[in-house]
Design a protein around this motif. Structure first.
Motif, mmCIF file in Angstrom:
data_model
loop_
_atom_site.group_PDB
_atom_site.id
_atom_site.type_symbol
_atom_site.label_atom_id
_atom_site.label_comp_id
_atom_site.label_asym_id
_atom_site.label_seq_id
_atom_site.Cartn_x
_atom_site.Cartn_y
_atom_site.Cartn_z
ATOM 1 N N ARG A 197 0.737 -1.219 0.106
ATOM 2 C CA ARG A 197 -0.100 -0.060 0.117
ATOM 3 C C ARG A 197 0.833 1.263 -0.135
ATOM 4 N N PHE A 216 3.847 3.454 -12.969
ATOM 5 C CA PHE A 216 3.402 2.044 -12.975
ATOM 6 C C PHE A 216 4.943 1.341 -13.273
ATOM 7 N N VAL A 219 6.443 1.255 -9.835
ATOM 8 C CA VAL A 219 5.911 0.550 -8.923
ATOM 9 C C VAL A 219 6.050 -1.212 -9.175
ATOM 10 N N SER A 259 -5.420 6.467 -11.886
ATOM 11 C CA SER A 259 -4.817 6.509 -10.718
ATOM 12 C C SER A 259 -4.572 7.829 -10.188
ATOM 13 N N LEU A 265 -2.521 3.684 -3.362
ATOM 14 C CA LEU A 265 -2.334 2.354 -4.603
ATOM 15 C C LEU A 265 -2.094 1.154 -3.851
ATOM 16 N N TYR A 266 -3.099 0.272 -3.893
ATOM 17 C CA TYR A 266 -2.725 -1.241 -3.423
ATOM 18 C C TYR A 266 -2.389 -1.947 -4.559
ATOM 19 N N THR A 267 -1.203 -2.468 -4.209
ATOM 20 C CA THR A 267 -0.671 -3.340 -5.283
ATOM 21 C C THR A 267 -0.419 -4.747 -4.782
ATOM 22 N N TYR A 269 0.815 -8.422 -5.916
ATOM 23 C CA TYR A 269 1.953 -9.210 -6.610
ATOM 24 C C TYR A 269 1.930 -10.587 -6.506
ATOM 25 N N CYS A 286 -3.153 -3.498 -9.564
ATOM 26 C CA CYS A 286 -3.204 -2.147 -8.793
ATOM 27 C C CYS A 286 -4.867 -1.597 -8.519
ATOM 28 N N TYR A 287 -4.978 -1.346 -7.273
ATOM 29 C CA TYR A 287 -6.371 -0.867 -6.918
ATOM 30 C C TYR A 287 -6.265 0.553 -6.296
ATOM 31 N N LYS A 296 -9.875 -1.560 -9.779
ATOM 32 C CA LYS A 296 -8.729 -1.889 -10.397
ATOM 33 C C LYS A 296 -8.209 -0.984 -11.391
#
Length: 336
Positions: A197, A216, A219, A259, A265-267, A269, A286-287, A296
């Motif tokens: 996060r 991104f 990220v 975004s 940003l909730y990523t 993986y 990513c959300y 999303k």
């Protein structure tokens, strides 16, 4: 058939372009090699040059027509090593099909090796032209450009959530949190995944409000670094003890929605597979949380292996040992 496009639009759609570029020194992290993020930056730079060569530089698109340039899909396959001192020949070829509402291009990146032209990477790029609410157009659009414009980059998949996020905490938490976090816990579920996060900083954004493709890519690079550390495979330790360094063979990122600057940003993986103890593929989703809706905003994949230094400045693919395969394959439980 529609009206004849403006010559600048026709050049975007029909004419290839070539530019010579050099990678940024920032990407020279190990030995003399350049990493995947900077290789993707070269693909972006080549497409930006293509717009300039056609007579539609992105600054003028914004100032004259109120349009923001956005890479919304970037897929790259990496082949030969790119070195810090290489001069890259970037060839951009338009591939937009009739009826498509995104501009499409392929980008080939070539270098010279012992007198031979070698392809070090190939990318497919999709571009949207986002109508910007911060500026009014001062001129009508060139004929043929309107079909590539959009009021919004996308409307991402939404899911309702009942969980309440923990307060973000002080701004000194620069790298965010990897948990425990109730939103990340819900998103991960039982998957072999890792969550992060992170507050979107302005320097990952453009056109006053939204995160751009290069953000991104950053990220994706950072979540891989955090994921490996979480699984006991921290990059510096593995490099020191086994002589291994992660290498990327292919990557893709697609923007599904916007975004916004300073959203969280909730990523997530997720390890999708480990292939023959040589490569592993992860999916990045990513959300953002807007009210009680998780939206999303981006998705992508990346395939990694490891290079091993067999002698100074000579790197070869490494075979993953059992401990590394187990670390990649076994979910790590984090409670909310």
């Amino acid at each position: 058939m529609g009206p004849t496009p403006d010559p600048t639009v026709a050049a975007l759609l029909d004419t290839s372009s070539t530019v010579r570029l050099r990678p940024l020194f920032e990407g020279n992290n190990i030995s003399y090699a350049i990493g995947f993020k900077q290789i993707n930056y070269l693909a972006e730079a080549a497409v930006l040059h293509h717009f300039r060569a056609a007579g539609l530089p992105v600054g003028e698109l914004y100032q004259r027509f109120g349009l923001g340039f956005d890479l919304v899909d970037l897929r790259s396959r990496l082949g030969a090593l790119l070195a810090v001192d290489d001069e890259v020949e970037a060839v951009v070829t338009p591939v937009t099909k009739d009826g498509e509402d995104r501009l499409g291009f392929t980008v080939g990146l070539f270098v010279e090796r012992e007198g031979k032209r070698v392809k070090c990477a190939g990318s497919t790029v999709r571009v949207a032209l986002r109508v910007d609410s911060h500026i009014a157009a001062s001129e009508p659009l060139p004929a043929g450009l309107a079909r590539f414009t959009t009021e919004r980059l996308g409307v991402g998949e939404q899911r309702k959530t009942e969980v309440v996020p923990e307060p973000y905490g002080s701004l000194s938490r620069g790298r965010g949190t990897t948990g425990p976090d109730p939103v990340l816990t819900e998103l991960i579920g039982e998957d072999n995944a890792f969550g992060w996060r992170y507050r979107i900083p302005y320097f990952y954004c453009h056109f006053n409000e939204r995160m751009q493709m290069s953000g991104f890519l950053r990220v994706m690079e950072e979540v891989e670094d955090l994921f490996l550390a979480d699984r006991g495979l921290a990059i510096k330790e593995v490099l020191d003890t086994r002589g291994w360094i992660p290498v990327v063979t292919q990557s893709r990122i697609e923007l599904l929605d916007e975004s916004l600057m300073e959203e969280e940003l909730y990523t997530v993986y997720t390890v999708e597979n480990v292939f023959k103890s040589l490569l592993y593929t992860c999916r990045m989703d990513c959300y953002v949380l807007r009210g009680d809706q998780l939206v999303k905003t981006a998705t992508g994949t990346i395939t990694h292996g490891y290079l091993q230094e067999t002698r100074p400045n000579v790197w070869e693919m490494a075979t993953l040992d059992d401990a590394a395969v187990a670390a990649l394959s076994t979910p790590r439980k984090v409670s909310a």
